[in-house]
Design an enzyme around this catalytic site. Structure first.
Site, PDB file in Angstrom:
ATOM      1  N   SER A 104       0.829  -1.200   0.000  1.00 31.31           N
ATOM      2  CA  SER A 104       0.000   0.000   0.000  1.00 31.31           C
ATOM      3  C   SER A 104       0.860   1.244   0.000  1.00 31.31           C
ATOM      4  CB  SER A 104      -0.895  -0.009   1.246  1.00 31.31           C
ATOM      5  OG  SER A 104      -1.466   1.263   1.462  1.00 31.31           O
ATOM      6  N   TYR A 128      -2.966   0.105  10.128  1.00 31.04           N
ATOM      7  CA  TYR A 128      -3.097  -0.587   8.846  1.00 31.04           C
ATOM      8  C   TYR A 128      -1.835  -0.413   8.012  1.00 31.04           C
ATOM      9  CZ  TYR A 128      -4.043  -1.090   3.899  1.00 31.04           C
ATOM     10  OH  TYR A 128      -3.919  -1.420   2.567  1.00 31.04           O
ATOM     11  N   LYS A 132       1.296  -3.209   6.621  1.00 25.64           N
ATOM     12  CA  LYS A 132       1.883  -3.329   5.285  1.00 25.64           C
ATOM     13  C   LYS A 132       3.393  -3.105   5.335  1.00 25.64           C
ATOM     14  CE  LYS A 132      -1.805  -4.099   2.733  1.00 25.64           C
ATOM     15  NZ  LYS A 132      -1.978  -5.368   1.977  1.00 25.64           N
TER      16      LYS A 132
END
Length: 288
Positions: A104, A128, A132
């Site tokens: 991401s 989040y 990643k």
């Protein structure tokens, strides 16, 4: 790539599972949509690999809501990190050591300048994004210890941004957006790179259009595509969101031979066409 068998985790919504023209020629794709039920239960994952010889994995699966990750980080660490570690362990056991990982652009955090390029410092701003980032680091560590692994990290644009008081031209956050067909083609290009390049190692590429579009500009484009007025509620910023993030795709264009074909107008048009033709989404029409 003819004759290769590819496992795609979290493949729902990616066009290649219903449009054969997008799939790698001569390959067989096994797509798992409810993948985290399997990845968190390693025995189920082992049964899958024991039944099918996979040559590579495209790993999409994972939770991906920034706001939710801030409120419930443990859920994100459990799903995204533990599930992927289980996947690596079983891949290694069955000698499947080629992966295309959907990372991401959130790994860039709030960059000091844009567009982002792959060698920028990485500093994710939310749980989040950190999952990643951690998974990118895990991939690099695995390759360093076991050089036979071939791993491509594809950094994708992120959506779903709140806030209307950012220092941008219309007050809304700016992101890149990518058509699902371009997304699928980018992953196929990465697979082809893995299968045709010796000792590729662990390498990152940005995917996107390379242009920033504000959230309100996206709303306007969707209104144009649908012919309908979209009610907009201006909500406060969410914790963990950056103001402007979009990335350069020059490296992917040069080394993968991939470039986005579609812009925001085509994305909105095709999304509206699909939604109009499939009002119940992937579900069957409910019985009366």
């Amino acid at each position: 790539m003819a004759g290769q068998t590819i496992l795609v985790t979290g493949g729902a919504g990616i066009y290649w599972h219903s449009h054969s023209s997008t799939a790698p020629e001569g390959s067989f794709l096994r797509i798992l949509n409810s993948i985290w039920v399997i990845l968190e239960i390693r025995d189920d994952l082992e049964r899958l690999f024991s039944r099918t010889k996979f040559d590579a994995v495209i790993h999409f699966a994972g939770l991906k809501a920034v706001g939710e990750s801030v409120a419930n980080p443990r859920r994100y660490f459990d799903n995204n990190l533990v599930g992927t570690i289980n996947l690596y362990e079983v891949m290694a056991k069955y000698n499947c050591k080629k992966m295309v990982f959907s990372s991401s652009a959130t790994v860039y955090g709030q960059p000091e300048k844009i567009p982002c390029v792959e060698d920028f410092n990485l500093m994710a701003m939310n749980p989040y994004g950190r999952t990643k980032l951690f998974l990118e680091e895990i991939a690099r560590d695995i390759h360093k210890a076991e050089p036979e692994w071939c791993i491509i990290l594809l950094r994708l644009p992120e959506l779903n941004v709140y806030g209307h008081d950012y220092p941008t031209k219309d007050g809304s956050a700016v992101r890149d957006y990518i058509h699902v067909m371009d997304l699928a083609d980018g992953h196929v290009a990465a697979l082809q790179k893995i299968f045709t390049t010796k000792d590729i190692g662990c390498i990152a590429y940005n995917l996107g259009t390379g242009r920033g579009t504000s959230v309100l500009e996206m709303v306007t484009a969707f209104e144009k595509a649908s012919g309908k007025k979209i009610p907009v509620k201006l909500c406060p910023r969410r914790p963990g969101d950056a103001t402007v993030v979009y990335a350069s795709t020059e490296k992917a264009e040069k080394e993968l031979g991939w470039k986005a074909k579609y812009g925001v107008e085509e994305m909105c048009r095709d999304q509206w066409k699909w939604a109009s033709n499939n009002p119940w989404g992937y579900q069957s029409k409910p019985e009366k």
